[in-house]
Write a protein that holds these residues in place. Structure first.
Motif, mmCIF file in Angstrom:
data_model
loop_
_atom_site.group_PDB
_atom_site.id
_atom_site.type_symbol
_atom_site.label_atom_id
_atom_site.label_comp_id
_atom_site.label_asym_id
_atom_site.label_seq_id
_atom_site.Cartn_x
_atom_site.Cartn_y
_atom_site.Cartn_z
ATOM 1 N N UNK A 92 0.830 -1.210 0.000
ATOM 2 C CA UNK A 92 0.000 0.000 0.000
ATOM 3 C C UNK A 92 0.864 1.259 0.000
ATOM 4 N N UNK A 131 2.512 1.579 -3.489
ATOM 5 C CA UNK A 131 1.587 2.131 -4.491
ATOM 6 C C UNK A 131 1.446 3.638 -4.325
ATOM 7 N N UNK A 180 2.431 6.739 -7.007
ATOM 8 C CA UNK A 180 1.544 7.847 -7.402
ATOM 9 C C UNK A 180 2.219 9.195 -7.135
ATOM 10 N N UNK A 240 -2.117 2.581 -15.025
ATOM 11 C CA UNK A 240 -2.760 3.686 -14.298
ATOM 12 C C UNK A 240 -1.816 4.879 -14.171
ATOM 13 N N UNK A 263 -1.366 -1.223 -12.397
ATOM 14 C CA UNK A 263 -0.843 -0.031 -11.721
ATOM 15 C C UNK A 263 0.063 0.768 -12.648
#
Lengths: 439, 247
Positions: free
Chosen positions: B16, B19, B23, B48, B45
């Motif tokens: 988590x 990730x 971002x 994304x 991911x």
């Protein structure tokens, strides 16, 4: 853990699970005989609460595909509308329909079939969904659209998460030239004048009115009507030299504590409404999208002004022919109670034909009340007025309505129930709301 | 530091916090190398991140517990990254670790040997180049051994000491080392625990704090400042008193 909707009522103990992807979603479905998916928790009442298991979709928030030429966007259901806007507005795209907060998820917007200030022209959010992937109670994942599994597609848009868990969806974004709205503000002295203004504004893309729900007598229903259009580049004044798609970031404010119950009473609310009405500047303005669509989002956690006991949001819609009489009766009852809220909102909606979708052609009124004993009694009285005028309540706002009232307002409820029963005969997906209202 | 040109390696990118870091750095314009075991599951991911921020993303298979594979893994990356973040960790089960040496060994290797040795190999490459940033996610649990999680805590204490020594060694050689002690974080590792909200950070909050601290060349980061105070008090308790407490 303790969990509640945005209204902080009811607040219950539940097990909160998280879904980072479809595999985790399917595992959660298989492991729980009763559960409901939850987005960002902006439904006001008990729509996204289940005592056994509440499945947060927030970690499933990936952008899956975007077509720069057409604006078609596919995302996982947990993505926030604020993310979509932050990512795509600077590239010249906006959502076809937006609710009054951007802190909602894509899946939540579909499940509640939300509407916006352009409902009279654009319909609901669900009208724009091209397709969605739905995880069913038996572990299958079905693509649903107007062509594939159309009945399930209809029941899922507005279906409050009761047909399955929405994993992903495709929506078309609309092109915009700027991140600004050309806004006109018009005052109206009473309810009939407000409704006339709405009729006269049918050609505008966006329209909404703030209504002073504590004004009575000749001023009953006095309002400020806001109408707007996406500003074009040539609308921007010469002095605006920045990027038209990047408005200046504003500061957010946060309500740091739960206000004491004393803070809101008929005098403070009346004073607020009086000041708000008098301070309004009728006329034209160019304002950024955030200020036009999401004025309350700038005050993070504004729900805390209602204190620990929480509040009840009440949103009803009445068919147009019954609207003047019905809204007058509602506003008289509310003004007499002295319990009106800071921000009451009136809007003319267009036609809608979902199974459990809220909108119908007529006027919708939304306001909130502190969740105290008096409010529950008052809202029961308002329910009777709404039902007598052929209206209905909005499930995304509701925390206390009755099954009988729901059934009267939603004539297609049995169609919905049949579709839901077909894909989930054991009733695996259920919420406190669906149990209370026998959806 | 994170200009368009920086490359950022995230080891443990499926976590988590991993990730969230991806971002955060993609938003700042960095190109990313995401490393994890079974890295193919990170394909959505990667897509994304490209669609959100138009950045380039590479996926790299990496089993950190395979110590002999570290050099080979770094070779496949080519030029060392500008910033290397190591987010791997295993909380494990304290009671199982007390009874079963294999369980304890896995916790120790996952939180100490494997991340320390990988970052050591990265550090050597950065030192040769004369530039780089190393970020290790350690834990407040390493600040003092406690009955409830001392196997995990001791490994994190080792990792914290390792990062401290590495920072000392590389000072003046163009390579900065940041030790991160997140405190409670709302992640898969802590799912189901009743954590106090005021002490618990969201993964994105950790990521933002890490990038800020890394860009400013900070040495040690407690994500929520209150943790610095809490751990100071816990460290100052006399052992005679501390050993009788259950905290």
């Amino acid at each position: 853990m303790r969990l509640a909707g945005w209204g902080n009522y009811p607040r219950i103990e539940t097990r909160c699970l998280r879904a980072r992807d479809s595999a985790e979603t399917l595992a959660a479905i298989a492991a729980n005989s009763s559960l409901i998916a939850r987005g960002n928790g902006r439904a006001y009442g008990d729509a996204a609460l289940n005592r056994q298991a509440t499945l947060s979709m927030l970690p499933s928030d990936r952008v899956l595909a975007f077509d720069e030429a057409t604006g078609r966007l596919t995302c996982q259901a947990g993505i926030l509308l604020s993310d979509i806007i932050d990512l795509f507005l600077p590239r010249g795209w906006f959502v076809p329909v937006t609710p009054g907060t951007k802190f909602v998820t894509l899946g939540g917007m579909i499940a509640a079939d939300v509407h916006g200030k352009n409902h009279h022209g654009a319909g609901s959010f669900g009208d724009h969904v091209e397709s969605l992937d739905l995880a069913l109670a038996d572990g299958r994942v079905l693509r649903c659209s107007r062509r594939e599994n159309p009945a399930l597609f209809d029941a899922t848009r507005g279906g409050m998460g009761l047909t399955g868990v929405i994993l992903a969806a495709t929506i078309p974004l609309i092109p915009v030239e700027t991140a600004f709205i050309r806004q006109e503000t018009l005052p109206a002295d009473n309810l009939a004048a407000t409704m006339d203004l709405f009729e006269a504004s049918q050609g505008w893309t966006y329209s909404v009115a703030w209504i002073d729900c504590l004004a009575g007598g000749a001023s009953l229903g006095r309002s400020l009507l806001y109408r707007g259009e996406h500003a074009l580049r040539r609308d921007l004044r010469a002095q605006f030299s920045g990027d038209p798609l990047h408005p200046i970031a504003k500061r957010n404010h946060r309500i740091p504590i739960d206000f004491p119950a004393m803070a809101l009473n008929r005098w403070t609310v009346r004073a607020f409404n009086e000041i708000y009405y008098r301070r309004a500047r009728p006329g034209r303005a160019l304002i950024d999208c955030d200020s036009f669509f999401y004025p309350l989002d700038a005050i993070l956690e504004w729900n805390r002004i209602y204190g620990r006991a929480g509040f009840l949001q009440y949103q009803c819609v009445l068919p147009k022919p019954a609207s003047l009489a019905g809204m007058t009766a509602l506003l008289q009852r509310i003004a007499a109670s002295g319990k009106g809220s800071f921000l009451a909102v009136l809007k003319l909606m267009g036609r809608q034909d979902g199974l459990l979708s809220f909108p119908l052609e007529g006027y919708t009124l939304a306001l909130d009340f502190p969740a105290d004993g008096q409010a529950f009694g008052l809202l029961n009285e308002l329910d009777a007025i709404v039902a007598d005028h052929g209206g209905r309540l909005y499930l995304a706002k509701d925390a206390r309505g009755s099954a009988a009232m729901l059934r009267r307002g939603y004539p297609r409820l049995d169609e919905f129930r049949a579709i839901r029963h077909g894909v989930d005969p054991g009733g695996r997906f259920s919420s406190l709301q669906s149990q209370r209202l026998d959806l | 530091m994170t200009g368009k040109s920086s490359t950022v390696l995230i080891v443990g990118a499926a976590s988590d916090i991993g990730r969230a870091l991806a971002r955060e750095y993609a938003k700042a314009g960095a190109s990313l190398i995401l490393a994890a075991r079974r890295v193919e599951r990170l394909a959505p991911d990667a897509e994304d991140l490209k669609l959100r921020h138009g950045t380039t993303v590479r996926l790299a298979e990496c089993d950190l517990l395979d110590l002999a594979g570290h050099e080979r893994f770094l070779d496949t990356l080519g030029e060392p990254p500008d910033i290397a973040l190591c987010v791997v960790g295993l909380l494990g089960q304290q009671q199982a670790a007390e009874a079963d040496a294999a369980a304890a060994d896995l916790i120790m290797r996952s939180n100490y040997n494997a991340p320390a040795l990988l970052l050591n190999a990265v550090a050597a490459r950065m030192e040769r180049r004369g530039s780089g940033h190393i970020v290790g996610i350690s834990s407040v649990a390493g600040d003092r051994g406690r009955a409830s999680n001392y196997v995990y805590g001791s490994a994190k204490a080792g990792f914290t000491a390792f990062l401290s020594g590495l920072r000392n060694r590389l000072a003046g050689k163009g390579v900065a080392v940041l030790t991160v002690k997140p405190g409670f974080v709302d992640t898969r590792m802590t799912e189901g625990m009743a954590l106090p909200p005021l002490l618990t950070a969201k993964p994105i909050e950790v990521a933002q704090a890490v990038r800020r601290a890394q860009e400013r060349g900070r040495d040690v980061l407690y994500v929520r400042p209150i943790w610095r105070v809490i751990m100071l008090v816990i460290r100052l308790l006399p052992e005679g008193l501390f050993k009788r407490m259950r905290i």
